[in-house]
Design a protein around this motif. Structure first.
Motif, short mmCIF file in Angstrom:
data_model
loop_
_atom_site.label_atom_id
_atom_site.label_comp_id
_atom_site.label_asym_id
_atom_site.label_seq_id
_atom_site.Cartn_x
_atom_site.Cartn_y
_atom_site.Cartn_z
N VAL A 1 35.13 7.40 -16.62
CA VAL A 1 36.51 6.86 -17.08
C VAL A 1 36.56 5.52 -16.52
N MET B 1 36.02 5.13 -21.85
CA MET B 1 35.44 6.26 -21.53
C MET B 1 33.85 6.47 -22.21
N ILE C 1 45.81 10.27 -19.49
CA ILE C 1 45.43 10.10 -20.71
C ILE C 1 46.11 11.16 -21.50
N VAL D 1 43.02 10.47 -27.15
CA VAL D 1 41.54 10.08 -26.98
C VAL D 1 41.27 9.59 -28.52
N ASP E 1 38.45 8.73 -30.49
CA ASP E 1 36.84 8.64 -30.79
C ASP E 1 36.43 7.78 -31.87
N LEU F 1 40.32 19.54 -25.86
CA LEU F 1 41.36 18.53 -25.34
C LEU F 1 42.81 18.82 -25.58
N TYR G 1 43.54 14.60 -29.95
CA TYR G 1 42.36 13.72 -30.16
C TYR G 1 42.50 13.25 -31.73
N GLY H 1 42.77 6.84 -24.11
CA GLY H 1 41.53 6.83 -24.02
C GLY H 1 40.60 6.67 -25.10
N HIS I 1 36.57 6.02 -26.76
CA HIS I 1 35.25 5.95 -26.34
C HIS I 1 34.40 5.91 -27.55
#
Length: 609
Positions: free
Chosen positions: A424, A435, A464, A467, A469, A482, A489, A545, A547
């Protein structure tokens, strides 16, 4: 790189019978040439041609970028750069002799048996030499024109020297060389602030660019300059088809390939108006594009589109369409899957069509725009987009990386690479943490452990709460881990290796805006009796976050785009901020180039001639 791939050769041009005993040649083959399709032809060869008093070194920023997707060939013209000043005959430096020498060098390095095409990239006088090589109406017919697939002209000149210019040059040539050298030394007084430097780069250029220009000026030989400039005005007849001199309407109008012209608004050597004259010769008047005042707020309209993917002749993985619904968010991803096709023997490449694209970069862009830090990334991105979209789709580095990615994304060797990456980043722009993707089987960077260490219930700041994705594949972890830890998420699938499309960036910006707005709403409605994960004290310190697989390229591109569009960051400022918190930052150079193009340049689609 230039030193590693440089060699010196002797060339004798057949028509003029001049022998050049030591010409510096830069040739860098494509690193993955053996793994990419070579049928119906290999990747085009990019040929770099410098201008009067210049050298191959001036292309260094472009070579660092363009040598990745294509084989590259460059030359120091006789007496320039590292090439020896031999022979000393004035006839060896005429336009005709230089064009003949370039044609000989290109044929020596072009894979003629495989039918390899070429793309000519010229700067200043190099643009004129390139036009003479590529034009069907050139007074110097050669095989080069038949194999030219495109031409890039940087700070081009449109026509032969005027009578006024010719008269000035003739007076200069009457001055003995020792006196001329004295004048040049006087002109260089003040070093980086001298008139000899500001004439090329402008008074507002940064110090590093001024230092480079000072170095280039010192390397320029008076005797070579005198011979070449005389060759520019020599003509053996009254029309443009005669031998000698710079090309004009007749030659430029004979170009039958895609042409990209780029100029600097503050160029005092070849004025940007020259681009419009060439456009008129090619059948188009008016600017296809002129950049804005350099501002970087908001989304640039009609940003360059991604190059289309070449058609593979044999069956392979098809493009996929993924629709993901997440709390009202619907995201479609219709670009090529990460499971790129393995190398195949045959590939269908559309024939380049005659068209013109032109761009004028705003001041302080000058004659030195290709080695000025504020414009070289923009120029590199413009050229990369042009080559992939209009010359050969295989020249897209993103396409090549996808094509070569034959191993599974999570092969053992990639697992080792993934394990070495810092999980991170620090806080970026007060909003994000970058991330690497989570792994269900990893002992530390798994959803449950991540939520405990980085989730909203911790005591530290900038934890965080969401997130995002952005990987294309289904996650290699269970997002429920999560969610159970209070981290929301969100799936936003995108494709690796290729810079995100403008529409994808717009969608990402909208997603982040929505998440921030929801957080504000939750904070205002929260009370001490609510779930501890929703308390104001926690919500106020939460960040988002983001990623992909490793959290550098796509993640960096999206985060930088948001900072530019919503937080008024400059392009370089956003890139530096990301690199500082997520070292070494965005790794793919074509991603960085695309950021500069996307936010420093506004492009309009150009119709075909």
């Amino acid at each position: 790189m230039r030193k590693k791939y440089s060699e010196f050769h002797s060339f004798t041009i057949p028509i003029h019978k001049h022998t050049y005993p030591s010409i510096r040649i830069f040739y860098r083959p494509h690193a993955n040439a053996d793994s990419l399709p070579t049928t119906p032809s290999p990747l085009p060869l990019l040929v770099f041609i410098h201008g009067l008093g210049g050298s191959l070194s001036q292309f260094h920023p472009l070579l660092k970028s363009l040598a990745n997707p294509a084989p590259c060939l460059g030359i120091d013209l006789p007496g320039c750069g590292l090439s020896s000043f031999e022979p000393k005959s004035w006839d060896a430096y005429t336009v005709g002799a230089l064009v003949e020498l370039l044609a000989l060098v290109i044929e020596n390095y072009r894979d003629s048996q495989a039918g390899q095409g070429i793309v000519l990239v010229g700067h200043s006088m190099g643009c004129s030499l390139a036009a003479l090589l590529a034009s069907s109406s050139s007074p110097y017919p050669s095989r080069i024109a038949d194999h030219t697939l495109g031409l890039v002209g940087i700070c081009p000149r449109s026509s032969p020297l005027s009578e006024k210019e010719t008269a000035v040059i003739r007076r200069l040539l009457w001055i003995p060389s020792p006196l001329f050298d004295l004048w040049r030394r006087w002109d260089r007084r003040g070093g980086t602030e001298s008139p000899s430097v500001s004439r090329f780069v402008g008074k507002e250029a940064d110090l590093e660019t001024k230092k480079l220009q000072e170095k280039f000026n010192e390397q320029s030989r008076t005797a070579v300059w005198r011979r070449m400039v005389k060759g520019l005005m020599d003509k053996k007849g009254g029309d443009e088809r005669s031998m000698g001199g710079l090309p004009g309407r007749q030659v430029w109008s004979g170009l039958e390939v895609p042409v990209l012209l780029v100029a600097g608004e503050a160029d005092n050597i070849t004025r940007p108006e020259e681009v419009e004259k060439i456009a008129e010769f090619l059948g188009k008047s008016g600017a296809d594009h002129k950049t804005s005042d350099g501002g970087v707020s908001g989304t640039t309209p009609d940003a360059p589109t991604q190059a289309h993917t070449p058609k593979i002749e044999k069956p392979g993985p098809n493009n996929s369409k993924t629709v993901t619904k997440d709390r009202g968010l619907v995201t479609q991803c219709t670009r090529q899957s990460n499971q790129a096709p393995k190398p195949r023997a045959s590939i269908s490449i559309p024939k380049p069509r005659k068209l013109l694209k032109r761009t004028i970069l705003p001041a302080p862009a000058s004659h030195a725009l290709m080695y000025t830090s504020s414009s070289c990334h923009i120029l590199s991105g413009l050229i990369s987009d042009f080559l992939a979209a209009h010359v050969d789709p295989r020249l897209s580095l993103g396409w090549q990386l996808q094509y070569l990615a034959t191993d599974g994304k999570w092969a053992v060797k990639n697992l080792i690479k993934w394990q070495a990456v810092v999980p991170v980043s620090g806080v970026i722009g007060g909003i994000f943490r970058a991330m690497k993707t989570l792994r269900e089987a990893d002992k530390r960077h798994n959803p449950k452990r991540f939520a405990e260490e980085w989730g909203p219930t911790g005591n530290g700041e900038a934890r965080i709460g969401d997130v995002v994705d952005i990987s294309h594949d289904s996650p290699v972890y269970d997002p429920h881990g999560l969610e159970s830890g209070g981290v929301r998420y969100h799936k936003f699938p995108t494709v690796s290796k290729i810079p995100p499309m403008p529409s994808e960036v717009s969608d990402f910006v909208a997603v982040i805006d929505r998440l921030l707005a929801e957080r504000t709403s939750r904070t205002s409605q929260s009370s001490d009796s609510e779930n501890p994960m929703m308390l104001k004290g926690h919500e106020q310190h939460l960040v988002i976050g983001v990623h992909c697989h490793y959290g550098f390229n796509r993640t960096g591109f999206f985060i930088c785009s948001y900072l530019i569009e919503r937080r008024n960051y400059g392009v370089q400022q956003a890139i530096d901020e990301f690199a500082w918190e997520r070292p070494p930052g965005i790794r793919h150079g074509h991603f960085i180039d695309e950021l500069f193009v996307r936010y420093c340049v506004g492009l309009r689609r150009v119709p075909t001639l």
